[in-house]
Motif scaffolding. Sequence first.
Motif, PDB file in Angstrom:
ATOM      1  N   HIS A  54       0.687  -1.279  -0.131  1.00 32.11           N
ATOM      2  CA  HIS A  54       0.154   0.043   0.053  1.00 32.11           C
ATOM      3  C   HIS A  54       0.883   1.010   0.164  1.00 32.11           C
ATOM      4  CE1 HIS A  54      -2.651   3.033   1.572  1.00 32.11           C
ATOM      5  NE2 HIS A  54      -3.822   2.303   1.183  1.00 32.11           N
ATOM      6  N   ASP A  55       0.540   2.307  -0.355  1.00 28.40           N
ATOM      7  CA  ASP A  55       1.138   3.682  -0.491  1.00 28.40           C
ATOM      8  C   ASP A  55       1.708   3.988   0.879  1.00 28.40           C
ATOM      9  OD1 ASP A  55       0.873   3.762  -3.372  1.00 28.40           O
ATOM     10  OD2 ASP A  55      -0.753   5.106  -3.329  1.00 28.40           O
ATOM     11  N   LYS A  56       0.974   3.716   1.906  1.00 28.85           N
ATOM     12  CA  LYS A  56       1.277   4.152   3.259  1.00 28.85           C
ATOM     13  C   LYS A  56       1.641   2.927   4.058  1.00 28.85           C
ATOM     14  CE  LYS A  56      -1.833   7.825   3.077  1.00 28.85           C
ATOM     15  NZ  LYS A  56      -3.165   8.629   3.679  1.00 28.85           N
ATOM     16  N   GLY A  57       1.949   1.792   3.389  1.00 31.05           N
ATOM     17  CA  GLY A  57       2.316   0.603   4.156  1.00 31.05           C
ATOM     18  C   GLY A  57       2.250  -0.759   3.679  1.00 31.05           C
ATOM     19  N   LEU A  58       1.387  -1.343   4.400  1.00 28.93           N
ATOM     20  CA  LEU A  58       1.175  -2.872   4.022  1.00 28.93           C
ATOM     21  C   LEU A  58      -0.433  -3.005   4.258  1.00 28.93           C
ATOM     22  CD1 LEU A  58       4.034  -4.950   5.348  1.00 28.93           C
ATOM     23  CD2 LEU A  58       3.311  -4.466   2.532  1.00 28.93           C
ATOM     24  N   GLN A  59      -1.181  -3.821   3.689  1.00 31.21           N
ATOM     25  CA  GLN A  59      -2.490  -3.889   3.714  1.00 31.21           C
ATOM     26  C   GLN A  59      -2.987  -5.419   3.798  1.00 31.21           C
ATOM     27  OE1 GLN A  59      -4.537  -1.681   0.580  1.00 31.21           O
ATOM     28  NE2 GLN A  59      -5.408  -3.784  -0.206  1.00 31.21           N
ATOM     29  N   PHE A  60      -3.803  -5.864   4.518  1.00 27.02           N
ATOM     30  CA  PHE A  60      -4.145  -7.396   4.530  1.00 27.02           C
ATOM     31  C   PHE A  60      -5.745  -7.501   4.650  1.00 27.02           C
ATOM     32  CE2 PHE A  60      -3.251  -6.271   8.737  1.00 27.02           C
ATOM     33  CZ  PHE A  60      -4.238  -7.011   9.604  1.00 27.02           C
ATOM     34  N   ASP A  61      -6.173  -8.782   4.425  1.00 29.55           N
ATOM     35  CA  ASP A  61      -7.588  -9.037   4.727  1.00 29.55           C
ATOM     36  C   ASP A  61      -7.805 -10.065   5.610  1.00 29.55           C
ATOM     37  OD1 ASP A  61      -8.344  -7.352   2.609  1.00 29.55           O
ATOM     38  OD2 ASP A  61      -7.773  -8.691   0.973  1.00 29.55           O
ATOM     39  N   PHE A  62      -8.969  -9.912   6.234  1.00 29.51           N
ATOM     40  CA  PHE A  62      -9.802 -11.075   6.984  1.00 29.51           C
ATOM     41  C   PHE A  62     -10.844 -11.429   5.927  1.00 29.51           C
ATOM     42  CE2 PHE A  62      -7.764  -9.226  10.796  1.00 29.51           C
ATOM     43  CZ  PHE A  62      -7.247 -10.296  11.423  1.00 29.51           C
ATOM     44  N   ILE A  63     -10.887 -12.752   5.604  1.00 28.80           N
ATOM     45  CA  ILE A  63     -12.087 -13.390   4.976  1.00 28.80           C
ATOM     46  C   ILE A  63     -12.834 -14.225   5.897  1.00 28.80           C
ATOM     47  CG2 ILE A  63     -12.293 -15.005   3.048  1.00 28.80           C
ATOM     48  CD1 ILE A  63      -9.450 -14.560   2.064  1.00 28.80           C
ATOM     49  N   THR A  64     -13.962 -13.685   6.022  1.00 30.16           N
ATOM     50  CA  THR A  64     -15.061 -14.425   6.717  1.00 30.16           C
ATOM     51  C   THR A  64     -16.104 -15.084   5.968  1.00 30.16           C
ATOM     52  OG1 THR A  64     -14.782 -12.683   8.368  1.00 30.16           O
ATOM     53  CG2 THR A  64     -16.784 -13.889   8.618  1.00 30.16           C
ATOM     54  N   THR A  65     -16.390 -16.288   6.290  1.00 30.84           N
ATOM     55  CA  THR A  65     -17.657 -17.075   5.539  1.00 30.84           C
ATOM     56  C   THR A  65     -18.600 -17.861   6.617  1.00 30.84           C
ATOM     57  OG1 THR A  65     -16.108 -17.785   3.957  1.00 30.84           O
ATOM     58  CG2 THR A  65     -17.865 -19.014   3.966  1.00 30.84           C
ATOM     59  N   ALA A  66     -19.905 -17.544   6.341  1.00 30.92           N
ATOM     60  CA  ALA A  66     -20.865 -17.931   7.206  1.00 30.92           C
ATOM     61  C   ALA A  66     -21.743 -19.153   6.137  1.00 30.92           C
ATOM     62  CB  ALA A  66     -21.883 -16.820   7.530  1.00 30.92           C
ATOM     63  N   LYS A  67     -21.691 -20.138   7.064  1.00 31.32           N
ATOM     64  CA  LYS A  67     -22.475 -21.681   6.204  1.00 31.32           C
ATOM     65  C   LYS A  67     -23.711 -21.769   6.955  1.00 31.32           C
ATOM     66  CE  LYS A  67     -18.299 -23.157   3.466  1.00 31.32           C
ATOM     67  NZ  LYS A  67     -17.666 -24.552   3.286  1.00 31.32           N
ATOM     68  N   VAL A  68     -24.737 -22.317   6.174  1.00 34.33           N
ATOM     69  CA  VAL A  68     -25.836 -22.911   6.891  1.00 34.33           C
ATOM     70  C   VAL A  68     -25.673 -24.455   6.161  1.00 34.33           C
ATOM     71  CG1 VAL A  68     -28.383 -23.174   7.211  1.00 34.33           C
ATOM     72  CG2 VAL A  68     -27.127 -20.964   7.343  1.00 34.33           C
ATOM     73  N   GLY A  69     -25.582 -25.651   6.969  1.00 30.71           N
ATOM     74  CA  GLY A  69     -25.316 -26.756   6.482  1.00 30.71           C
ATOM     75  C   GLY A  69     -23.922 -26.623   5.468  1.00 30.71           C
ATOM     76  N   GLY A  70     -24.022 -26.657   4.096  1.00 25.44           N
ATOM     77  CA  GLY A  70     -23.063 -26.739   3.281  1.00 25.44           C
ATOM     78  C   GLY A  70     -23.044 -25.266   2.391  1.00 25.44           C
ATOM     79  N   GLU A  71     -24.032 -24.671   2.574  1.00 26.84           N
ATOM     80  CA  GLU A  71     -24.486 -23.566   1.972  1.00 26.84           C
ATOM     81  C   GLU A  71     -23.807 -22.188   2.585  1.00 26.84           C
ATOM     82  OE1 GLU A  71     -28.228 -21.171   0.486  1.00 26.84           O
ATOM     83  OE2 GLU A  71     -28.379 -22.517   2.060  1.00 26.84           O
ATOM     84  N   VAL A  72     -23.104 -21.516   1.352  1.00 22.75           N
ATOM     85  CA  VAL A  72     -22.349 -20.161   1.847  1.00 22.75           C
ATOM     86  C   VAL A  72     -23.619 -19.240   1.783  1.00 22.75           C
ATOM     87  CG1 VAL A  72     -20.849 -18.415   1.142  1.00 22.75           C
ATOM     88  CG2 VAL A  72     -20.215 -21.058   1.084  1.00 22.75           C
ATOM     89  N   VAL A  73     -23.908 -18.570   3.049  1.00 29.08           N
ATOM     90  CA  VAL A  73     -24.753 -17.418   2.987  1.00 29.08           C
ATOM     91  C   VAL A  73     -24.536 -16.229   3.198  1.00 29.08           C
ATOM     92  CG1 VAL A  73     -26.833 -19.208   3.873  1.00 29.08           C
ATOM     93  CG2 VAL A  73     -25.313 -18.026   5.550  1.00 29.08           C
TER      94      VAL A  73
END
Length: 308
Positions: free
Chosen positions: A150-169
């Motif tokens: 990033h122009d001002k340093g470093l950026q990173f992500d948190f990836i969150t997933t919610a599922k009901v059964g095997g279905e991504v909601v």
Amino acid sequence: CLSIRFLKRGAFASLFYKNVERFIMNTRHFSQLPKPYLAYPKVIQGLIFKKPKGEKALPKVEYVVDTLNIDSKHLESYNEICGFKNDGFVPAIYLAVLSQSLQMHMMTSEAFPFAILGLVHIRNQIKQTRKIGVNEQITLSCKFGELQPHDKGLQFDFITTAKVGGEVVMESLTTYLSRQKTEKKASEKSKESKEPAYQPKAEWNISENTGRRYALISGDFNLIHIHAVTAKAFGFKQAIAHGMWSKAKALASIELAAAYEADVWFKLPMYLPSTVEFLTAAESKQTDFLIRNVKSKKPHVAGTVKAL
């Protein structure tokens, strides 16, 4: 000669597996959401014990709450402060907020390379594939994304997933910036696209205690949100509103489709107290929105909601 061959093969295998381990995802399972406040002593330790210098790398780890049952009373309190209706469904952003407890423990329990205090929340993206019922059992998971310059340093992500059964909601991408000294010069901004034709929709008087009230619900007790005295220690003249509260307030003021994407950039701090205006520009399947200061017209939050 045979012994030497085996030694060589053993050394090669050891090196191979060590390299493989760098890319293997470690998964940690929880029977319930860990309490966010349990991570705060380690956050404070970060003020004393500095992170080692050198190349930065994010842990290859995923935290999973196998069975998450929504606390209806807690959800009602969240809906009240953000403006959502108690209609029997869970706002997707609420699940993203719950995942912040996992994020806190990921940053304090793993080999996280940055000081937590001082991280800047710059962007949040949410995708809801269908309405989520309050009584549905959810599997909530969170992992680190990629580390990027990033122009001002470093950026990173948190990836969150919610599922009901095997279905991504629900899926969420939360982007943080760690300010670092960098030799990279800020790239020249390309010509920005034409600003949407925003129309004023509401004026909000944001009270001084909004940060404390939201912290009690979200578990995010970052000192910059709690009180002017603690915020000044981090360079702010007053306490500032939580970015995820601002986004939720905006989403609660828009008629959302059953399936949608919401992308938000956090701009300038919203000081507490303050008076802001909420503006929208709606098309057939897309609504752009903006929260800005009434007097200065400086933007706090800008985002887009798209029906899927």
